[in-house]
Design an enzyme around this catalytic site. Structure first.
Site, PDB file in Angstrom:
ATOM      1  N   GLU A 127      18.806 -20.335  13.642  1.00 32.38           N
ATOM      2  CA  GLU A 127      17.987 -21.507  13.326  1.00 32.38           C
ATOM      3  C   GLU A 127      18.853 -22.757  13.169  1.00 32.38           C
ATOM      4  O   GLU A 127      18.440 -23.852  13.562  1.00 32.38           O
ATOM      5  CB  GLU A 127      17.160 -21.259  12.058  1.00 32.38           C
ATOM      6  CG  GLU A 127      16.135 -22.307  11.792  1.00 32.38           C
ATOM      7  CD  GLU A 127      14.995 -22.373  12.804  1.00 32.38           C
ATOM      8  OE1 GLU A 127      14.232 -23.354  12.741  1.00 32.38           O
ATOM      9  OE2 GLU A 127      14.866 -21.479  13.661  1.00 32.38           O
ATOM     10  N   GLY A 178      21.336 -13.670   9.956  1.00 27.59           N
ATOM     11  CA  GLY A 178      21.648 -14.057  11.334  1.00 27.59           C
ATOM     12  C   GLY A 178      20.572 -14.926  11.950  1.00 27.59           C
ATOM     13  O   GLY A 178      20.862 -15.857  12.706  1.00 27.59           O
ATOM     14  N   VAL A 179      19.318 -14.660  11.614  1.00 28.37           N
ATOM     15  CA  VAL A 179      18.230 -15.466  12.162  1.00 28.37           C
ATOM     16  C   VAL A 179      18.336 -16.914  11.677  1.00 28.37           C
ATOM     17  O   VAL A 179      17.948 -17.845  12.398  1.00 28.37           O
ATOM     18  CB  VAL A 179      16.857 -14.839  11.837  1.00 28.37           C
ATOM     19  CG1 VAL A 179      16.536 -14.936  10.361  1.00 28.37           C
ATOM     20  CG2 VAL A 179      15.758 -15.435  12.682  1.00 28.37           C
ATOM     21  N   HIS A 194      18.475 -10.506   0.766  1.00 32.44           N
ATOM     22  CA  HIS A 194      19.459 -10.408   1.863  1.00 32.44           C
ATOM     23  C   HIS A 194      20.848 -10.749   1.350  1.00 32.44           C
ATOM     24  O   HIS A 194      21.389 -11.807   1.670  1.00 32.44           O
ATOM     25  CB  HIS A 194      19.074 -11.369   2.982  1.00 32.44           C
ATOM     26  CG  HIS A 194      19.663 -11.026   4.300  1.00 32.44           C
ATOM     27  ND1 HIS A 194      20.907 -11.438   4.696  1.00 32.44           N
ATOM     28  CD2 HIS A 194      19.161 -10.311   5.326  1.00 32.44           C
ATOM     29  CE1 HIS A 194      21.151 -11.009   5.921  1.00 32.44           C
ATOM     30  NE2 HIS A 194      20.097 -10.320   6.319  1.00 32.44           N
ATOM     31  N   ILE A 205      24.292 -12.659   1.984  1.00 33.76           N
ATOM     32  CA  ILE A 205      24.799 -12.984   3.322  1.00 33.76           C
ATOM     33  C   ILE A 205      23.761 -13.874   4.007  1.00 33.76           C
ATOM     34  O   ILE A 205      22.569 -13.582   3.953  1.00 33.76           O
ATOM     35  CB  ILE A 205      25.007 -11.707   4.171  1.00 33.76           C
ATOM     36  CG1 ILE A 205      26.049 -10.795   3.541  1.00 33.76           C
ATOM     37  CG2 ILE A 205      25.416 -12.067   5.600  1.00 33.76           C
ATOM     38  CD1 ILE A 205      26.160  -9.449   4.232  1.00 33.76           C
TER      39      ILE A 205
END
Length: 155
Positions: A52, A47-48, A38, A44
């Site tokens: 979190e 987003g998850v 990623h 980067i």
């Protein structure tokens, strides 16, 4: 921050149970196995994992409000917005404010800023449950201590 272990927060900087407010800081590591996929050549923060971080910040607030007697679990998110990229080396500041608490569920308003710029925000629903094992509260309290939460901070 150790992404692969979901140890997302480096420090808890503000822990105000009276106001229902917590602030935390974390620096995105320069290297992590997460970045291998990623994205290769352009890491980067997923987003998850931003979500979190907000979840962990909310978790500390609810742990403190319940004197570390019940364990908060993520139950849902609304109004989630990822507004900008978060890259290795960046310092993230996460805030959490209690919106509602009752019936075994809590709602929090959360945000993440980098250099004062809002990069992500969400409204989280958290479910409070009894700890499923006698070992887990000990581990949770130890992690809280490592992040700067002292039991004396809790009222």
């Amino acid at each position: 921050m150790r992404l692969e272990y979901f140890d997302i927060i480096d420090s808890v900087d503000v822990f105000d149970l009276e106001k229902g407010h917590v602030e935390a800081t974390s620096t995105i590591p320069d290297e992590s196995p997460v970045f291998e996929g990623h994205f290769p050549g352009y890491p980067i923060m997923p987003g998850v994992l931003l979500l979190e971080m907000m979840n962990h910040t909310a978790g500390y607030l609810l742990l403190g409000m319940n004197n570390f007697g019940r364990l908060p679990f993520f139950a849902g998110a609304k109004k989630v917005k990822i507004r900008s990229f978060a890259l290795p080396g960046m310092v993230m500041k996460s805030t959490c404010d209690l919106v509602h608490d009752g019936s075994g569920f809590s709602i929090t308003r959360n945000s993440i800023h980098i250099d004062g710029k809002l990069i992500a925000d969400a409204e989280l629903t958290m479910m409070l449950m009894d700890f499923p094992s006698p070992e887990l509260p000990v581990l949770v309290r130890e992690r809280a201590r490592r992040h700067g939460v002292e039991m004396g901070m809790m009222s």
